[in-house]
Motif scaffolding. Structure first.
Motif, mmCIF file in Angstrom:
data_model
loop_
_atom_site.group_PDB
_atom_site.id
_atom_site.type_symbol
_atom_site.label_atom_id
_atom_site.label_comp_id
_atom_site.label_asym_id
_atom_site.label_seq_id
_atom_site.Cartn_x
_atom_site.Cartn_y
_atom_site.Cartn_z
ATOM 1 N N TRP A 138 21.698 15.096 -20.564
ATOM 2 C CA TRP A 138 21.006 13.973 -21.184
ATOM 3 C C TRP A 138 21.758 12.692 -20.849
ATOM 4 N N PHE A 139 21.034 11.554 -20.862
ATOM 5 C CA PHE A 139 21.767 10.303 -20.824
ATOM 6 C C PHE A 139 22.023 9.849 -22.259
ATOM 7 N N ASN A 172 0.832 -1.206 0.000
ATOM 8 C CA ASN A 172 0.000 0.000 0.000
ATOM 9 C C ASN A 172 0.869 1.260 0.000
ATOM 10 N N LEU A 173 2.102 1.087 -0.460
ATOM 11 C CA LEU A 173 3.075 2.175 -0.564
ATOM 12 C C LEU A 173 3.858 1.974 -1.863
ATOM 13 N N PHE A 174 3.735 2.941 -2.791
ATOM 14 C CA PHE A 174 4.286 2.747 -4.125
ATOM 15 C C PHE A 174 5.109 3.955 -4.568
ATOM 16 N N ASP A 175 6.118 3.690 -5.410
ATOM 17 C CA ASP A 175 6.830 4.813 -6.021
ATOM 18 C C ASP A 175 6.035 5.288 -7.231
ATOM 19 N N LEU A 176 6.228 6.548 -7.597
ATOM 20 C CA LEU A 176 5.440 7.183 -8.654
ATOM 21 C C LEU A 176 5.596 6.457 -9.981
ATOM 22 N N PHE A 177 6.805 6.064 -10.341
ATOM 23 C CA PHE A 177 7.076 5.460 -11.639
ATOM 24 C C PHE A 177 6.262 4.179 -11.819
ATOM 25 N N PHE A 178 6.305 3.300 -10.837
ATOM 26 C CA PHE A 178 5.580 2.033 -10.917
ATOM 27 C C PHE A 178 4.068 2.274 -10.905
ATOM 28 N N PHE A 179 3.623 3.153 -10.040
ATOM 29 C CA PHE A 179 2.189 3.400 -9.930
ATOM 30 C C PHE A 179 1.623 3.971 -11.221
ATOM 31 N N ALA A 191 21.943 1.215 -23.728
ATOM 32 C CA ALA A 191 22.335 1.146 -22.318
ATOM 33 C C ALA A 191 21.135 1.155 -21.383
ATOM 34 N N GLY A 192 19.937 1.317 -21.941
ATOM 35 C CA GLY A 192 18.732 1.281 -21.110
ATOM 36 C C GLY A 192 18.290 2.653 -20.644
ATOM 37 N N TYR A 193 17.031 2.734 -20.244
ATOM 38 C CA TYR A 193 16.415 3.999 -19.838
ATOM 39 C C TYR A 193 16.652 4.307 -18.356
ATOM 40 N N ARG A 194 16.271 3.402 -17.489
ATOM 41 C CA ARG A 194 16.423 3.645 -16.048
ATOM 42 C C ARG A 194 17.847 3.307 -15.608
ATOM 43 N N ASN A 195 18.323 4.090 -14.654
ATOM 44 C CA ASN A 195 19.663 3.892 -14.085
ATOM 45 C C ASN A 195 20.766 3.997 -15.132
ATOM 46 N N ASN A 196 20.518 4.807 -16.153
ATOM 47 C CA ASN A 196 21.536 5.062 -17.171
ATOM 48 C C ASN A 196 22.388 6.233 -16.703
ATOM 49 N N SER A 251 23.151 -12.806 -25.377
ATOM 50 C CA SER A 251 22.210 -13.912 -25.568
ATOM 51 C C SER A 251 20.778 -13.402 -25.428
ATOM 52 N N ASP A 252 19.816 -14.229 -25.835
ATOM 53 C CA ASP A 252 18.412 -13.859 -25.684
ATOM 54 C C ASP A 252 18.070 -13.575 -24.231
ATOM 55 N N ASP A 253 18.559 -14.415 -23.323
ATOM 56 C CA ASP A 253 18.268 -14.218 -21.896
ATOM 57 C C ASP A 253 18.863 -12.906 -21.391
ATOM 58 N N GLU A 254 20.067 -12.576 -21.850
ATOM 59 C CA GLU A 254 20.695 -11.317 -21.441
ATOM 60 C C GLU A 254 19.924 -10.113 -21.984
ATOM 61 N N LEU A 255 19.444 -10.217 -23.216
ATOM 62 C CA LEU A 255 18.671 -9.120 -23.814
ATOM 63 C C LEU A 255 17.327 -8.953 -23.118
ATOM 64 N N LYS A 256 16.694 -10.051 -22.757
ATOM 65 C CA LYS A 256 15.424 -9.981 -22.032
ATOM 66 C C LYS A 256 15.624 -9.337 -20.662
ATOM 67 N N ALA A 257 16.691 -9.700 -19.993
ATOM 68 C CA ALA A 257 16.984 -9.114 -18.683
ATOM 69 C C ALA A 257 17.264 -7.620 -18.809
ATOM 70 N N LEU A 258 17.986 -7.237 -19.871
ATOM 71 C CA LEU A 258 18.265 -5.821 -20.111
ATOM 72 C C LEU A 258 16.972 -5.048 -20.370
ATOM 73 N N PHE A 259 16.082 -5.624 -21.174
ATOM 74 C CA PHE A 259 14.809 -4.989 -21.488
ATOM 75 C C PHE A 259 13.950 -4.825 -20.239
ATOM 76 N N ASP A 260 13.962 -5.841 -19.375
ATOM 77 C CA ASP A 260 13.199 -5.763 -18.125
ATOM 78 C C ASP A 260 13.738 -4.671 -17.210
ATOM 79 N N ARG A 261 15.058 -4.562 -17.124
ATOM 80 C CA ARG A 261 15.664 -3.545 -16.253
ATOM 81 C C ARG A 261 15.453 -2.134 -16.793
ATOM 82 N N CYS A 262 15.358 -2.013 -18.110
ATOM 83 C CA CYS A 262 15.278 -0.706 -18.762
ATOM 84 C C CYS A 262 14.045 0.079 -18.323
#
Length: 401
Positions: free
Chosen positions: A282-283, A110-117, A373-378, A296-307
């Motif tokens: 800018w990033f 019941n406590l959320f950060d703005l980005f996720f919400f 390099a991804g969007y978040r934490n770049n 690899s596909d798994d590495e790209l999927k993980a990167l996309f999820d983190r982005c």
């Protein structure tokens, strides 16, 4: 869509069930943005909205006609029927989250950060609990043509060899295809390129405003602050309640200093809400642009999820999985891939379109991910809007589609 997406959405869908009170913790710029989204959406949500902030001046003034309470109001909140959204910069968010937890709220319950919400939870709540398609945001790019040529441009304009300008009819068809399949969108932006260079911008605004304005919470034009808007454009924007985001590049482009003020003052003369968007850096989205990594596909999927890039583009009656991947494709940097787009002309369920917009494409990543390099934490920072010479190879003839 894949079973992982189902499990993820099934797990978060109940989080806002039976909620009646939302505390927007932070009455600054980010809290204002969330308030301006939630207040129009409240005809569907029926939540009691209030702001929370330690600033006594903000408590005295209120925000958007809503009370601003001191943080200890959270101690009184019913933890079963209320929730908190933290709206603050990273440096303040940790302290505010800790304070909310001390008052009995639990992170991701019941406590959320703005980005996720704003970018995930709201869409899932609308789908599962209201049987509605709510999309947080989309942009439409009438033309890739821009009067600037910025190093590190996130639209990859310096790489474009042949610019694209879409016909007004094709843009109308794109909008028809989208709004026929959704119930409401938080933010719909006309961007570029530089949209004020598009000859039919007034007609596009009028078309979207007259047919679909009731489905759009925030209707915006994004401009680089170098072109003074015409009276005709300002009248169309005012009539259709269009906001403008004006990028402030005065520190990088000294010759536009006085011009920028004229641009902002012209919009304000017509009572058009102006967001002056100053960004100190800018990033660099694609430090690997010239080197395709052997991931690899798994590495790209993980990167996309983190982005977690929250932005996508409406184009050719489709929604892109990632707006930057679409821009890179238009610039000739990557090849087109059907997995990178959701075709609005096919048969699909409400779940399918929401899941795709929440980054659940069949491949699990986009063609750009090998370079990105991804969007978040770049943290690959560069100076914004530094001008570089245009390539002599660029074909300035517009290509209409």
């Amino acid at each position: 869509m894949n079973h992982i997406a189902h499990r993820k959405f099934d797990s978060i869908a109940p989080l806002l069930n039976n909620k009646r009170q939302v505390y927007i913790y932070g009455a600054g710029g980010r809290g204002l943005v969330l308030g301006e989204i939630l207040i129009p959406l409240n005809k569907y949500l029926n939540w009691d909205i209030c702001f929370v902030d330690a600033d006594k001046q903000k408590q005295h003034k209120g925000l958007l006609g809503i009370n601003v309470f001191p943080p200890d109001v959270l101690a009184q909140g019913d933890k079963n029927t209320s929730f908190v959204v933290i709206c603050a910069t990273d440096e303040n968010a940790a302290e505010m989250t800790k304070a909310a937890e001390q008052w009995g709220y639990v992170k991701n319950k019941n406590l959320f950060d703005l980005f996720f919400f704003l970018n995930t939870l709201l869409s899932v709540h609308f789908l599962y609990n209201l049987d509605m398609v709510y999309i947080s945001s989309l942009n439409i790019v009438p033309s890739t043509i821009c009067n600037l040529n910025c190093k590190g441009c996130l639209n990859f304009n310096p790489y474009i060899k042949k610019h694209t300008t879409y016909t007004l009819d094709s843009l109308k068809e794109d909008c028809d295809a989208l709004f026929d399949k959704i119930d409401v969108i938080g933010r719909f932006q006309i961007t570029g390129g530089e949209p004020l260079l598009f000859d039919h911008l007034v007609e596009l605004i009028q078309y979207v405003g007259e047919k679909y304005r009731q489905k759009i919470v925030r209707f915006e034009v994004v401009s680089n602050g170098t072109i003074v808007p015409s009276d005709e454009l300002c009248l169309a924007m005012k009539a259709n309640t269009v906001n403008v985001v004006v990028d402030d590049y005065r520190n990088s482009i000294k010759e536009v200093n006085n011009h920028y003020n004229i641009v902002v003052e012209t919009f304000r003369k017509y009572d058009i809400p102006v967001l002056e968007n100053y960004i100190s850096q800018w990033f660099n989205l694609t430090p690997y642009l010239d080197v395709k990594r052997a991931l690899s596909d798994d590495e790209l999927k993980a990167l996309f999820d983190r982005c977690e890039n929250p932005y996508a583009t409406l184009v050719n009656k489709s929604i892109s999985a990632c707006n930057y991947a679409h821009y890179a494709e238009k610039a000739g940097i990557i090849e087109s891939n059907s997995s990178d787009y959701f075709d609005l002309t096919t048969q699909f369920s409400k779940y399918d379109i929401v899941a795709y917009r929440l980054r659940c494409n069949s491949k699990g990543y986009t063609e750009l991910c090998n370079h990105c390099a991804g969007y978040r934490n770049n943290c690959n920072w560069i100076a914004p809007a530094v001008q570089i010479p245009r390539s002599k190879e660029v074909n300035r003839v517009e290509m209409e589609q």
